[in-house]
Design a protein around this motif. Structure first.
Motif, PDB file in Angstrom:
ATOM      1  N   UNK A   1      -4.309   7.144   8.624  1.00 31.78           N
ATOM      2  CA  UNK A   1      -5.369   5.178   8.094  1.00 31.78           C
ATOM      3  C   UNK A   1      -4.131   4.563   7.148  1.00 31.78           C
ATOM      4  N   UNK A   2      -2.753   4.717   6.896  1.00 28.24           N
ATOM      5  CA  UNK A   2      -1.850   3.877   5.649  1.00 28.24           C
ATOM      6  C   UNK A   2      -1.256   3.039   7.372  1.00 28.24           C
ATOM      7  N   UNK A   3      -0.749   4.314   8.316  1.00 28.39           N
ATOM      8  CA  UNK A   3       0.001   3.399   9.688  1.00 28.39           C
ATOM      9  C   UNK A   3      -0.681   2.523  10.051  1.00 28.39           C
ATOM     10  N   UNK A   4      -1.927   2.741  10.338  1.00 25.45           N
ATOM     11  CA  UNK A   4      -2.573   1.371  10.517  1.00 25.45           C
ATOM     12  C   UNK A   4      -2.681   0.591  10.179  1.00 25.45           C
ATOM     13  N   UNK A   5      -3.156   0.281   9.006  1.00 28.16           N
ATOM     14  CA  UNK A   5      -2.831  -0.340   8.251  1.00 28.16           C
ATOM     15  C   UNK A   5      -1.472  -1.622   8.281  1.00 28.16           C
ATOM     16  N   UNK A   6      -0.760  -1.072   7.917  1.00 26.08           N
ATOM     17  CA  UNK A   6       0.608  -1.262   8.103  1.00 26.08           C
ATOM     18  C   UNK A   6       0.722  -2.272   9.675  1.00 26.08           C
ATOM     19  N   UNK A   7       0.500  -1.644  10.619  1.00 28.46           N
ATOM     20  CA  UNK A   7       0.638  -1.849  11.869  1.00 28.46           C
ATOM     21  C   UNK A   7       0.014  -3.144  12.408  1.00 28.46           C
ATOM     22  N   UNK A   8      -1.594  -3.556  11.629  1.00 25.39           N
ATOM     23  CA  UNK A   8      -2.057  -4.137  11.624  1.00 25.39           C
ATOM     24  C   UNK A   8      -1.614  -5.588  11.043  1.00 25.39           C
ATOM     25  N   UNK A   9      -1.494  -5.427   9.637  1.00 21.86           N
ATOM     26  CA  UNK A   9      -1.059  -6.490   8.468  1.00 21.86           C
ATOM     27  C   UNK A   9       0.353  -6.822   9.418  1.00 21.86           C
ATOM     28  N   UNK A  10       0.833  -6.560   9.685  1.00 18.55           N
ATOM     29  CA  UNK A  10       2.448  -6.992  10.731  1.00 18.55           C
ATOM     30  C   UNK A  10       1.740  -7.591  12.241  1.00 18.55           C
TER      31      UNK A  10
END
Length: 353
Positions: free
Chosen positions: A322-331
């Motif tokens: 989830x944290x990886x996904x969040x970072x990718x979405x914010x990017x």
């Protein structure tokens, strides 16, 4: 499982036994607050009964201890169901040695505790501990009940689910197939517990590379579960989630989004908003929104998943995803005051589970 407390007739029961019966019944009705109150009271009353017998120096009587152990197993299971994983784990750990002394280390009561504790291990990402607990429960139950008993099938179901959580589909498929076939023989193919087995088996069949067979099994499971329970039930949500994941992987994003959304709505209704069991649906939905070039919606989904898991299961692998996904979405979010640009193709997304 048969080693669990029996919420049957109250005739001739002690106050502690009556409270235990009430707690089990209320939990089965999803009245979790009332169930917790009754189970706590049962354990406390049984503890007082134990102390009274020691003070009076009467003949040894394990009755109050039996009630206390059963109440604690039920209470720990209730806490696990509500997403209070820390308290559930502590209570299982405290109860196991007492259960071993009271019932014997190879008793069905100990097997029931190990099975429930194993479920908690799966949900918290402690996969090796969960496997050891499940295998201990299975060994006890096969010896006590025989290989074709429903309690054995329940542990096989859980071993299959654990393998799916670990991504080891080839190892999990035989466990799920065994659970389905045993319970279908015992209960009939249209029984809702068999439908739950079908849904778990389907997820593993899909992971083994047979999506068409998996979809047929899931549709059958969904039909049986909805007929038995209505549209709002945990098993209905599980089947919907897995059907959504199938549609997601084959690129049918509209169908996947609709099924994920419905699965999430059912989980929120049944378990309550923010329950950690909703996290995997939120993570998959976040990946889908990224594929649809909706990073703002993906960010919201990943944020909800992180909040649910951070409190309940801080070591779970899904939290890292989830944290990886969040970072990718914010990017992928456009800068402030800039119109979002259409990308030629979506970035590589997480594999839906």
């Amino acid at each position: 499982m048969s080693g669990r407390a029996d919420p049957g007739s109250a005739a001739g029961q002690s106050p502690a036994e009556e409270l235990l019966r009430q707690g089990v019944r209320r939990r089965g009705e999803n009245a979790f607050t009332e169930a917790e109150r009754a189970l706590r009271a049962a354990a406390d009353q049984a503890r007082r009964d134990e102390q009274a017998r020691r003070d009076e120096q009467v003949r040894r009587d394990d009755g109050p201890t039996v009630v206390r152990v059963r109440a604690q197993i039920e209470l720990a299971t209730l806490w696990r169901m509500r997403g209070d994983y820390r308290r559930a784990g502590l209570l299982f750990a405290l109860t196991l040695p007492v259960a071993e002394r009271t019932f014997g280390p190879r008793s069905v009561e100990v097997a029931a505790l190990c099975n429930e504790w194993g479920v908690l291990g799966k949900y918290t990402g402690r996969f090796r501990q969960a496997e050891a607990l499940y295998l201990r429960a299975l060994e006890i139950l096969e010896e006590a009940r025989g290989p074709e008993h429903e309690d054995v099938a329940a542990v096989c179901h859980n071993l299959g689910g654990l393998a799916h959580a670990r991504g080891d589909h080839e190892a999990g498929e035989p466990w799920a197939r065994r659970a389905t076939r045993v319970r279908a023989r015992l209960l009939g193919e249209r029984h809702p517990r068999v439908a739950a087995d079908l849904a778990a088996w389907a997820a593993l069949v899909d992971g083994c590379g047979h999506p068409a067979e998996a979809e047929a099994l899931l549709r059958q499971a969904l039909a049986v579960s909805e007929a038995a329970y209505g549209p709002e039930h945990h098993d209905v949500a599980a089947a919907l989630h897995n059907l959504a994941a199938l549609a997601h992987r084959r690129g049918d994003l509209d169908e996947a989004r609709a099924r994920y959304a419905r699965a999430l709505a059912v989980k929120d209704a049944v378990l309550g908003p923010g329950h950690p069991e909703s996290a995997i649906t939120l993570i998959n939905l976040g990946a889908l929104h990224r594929a649809r070039r909706r990073p703002d919606q993906a960010e919201a989904c990943y944020g909800r998943a992180i909040e649910a898991l951070r409190r309940a299961a801080p070591d779970h692998p899904h939290l890292a995803a989830a944290r990886r996904g969040l970072a990718a979405a914010r990017a992928e979010l456009p800068p402030p005051d800039v119109e979002p640009r259409r990308r030629a193709a979506p970035t590589r997304e997480e594999t839906p589970s």
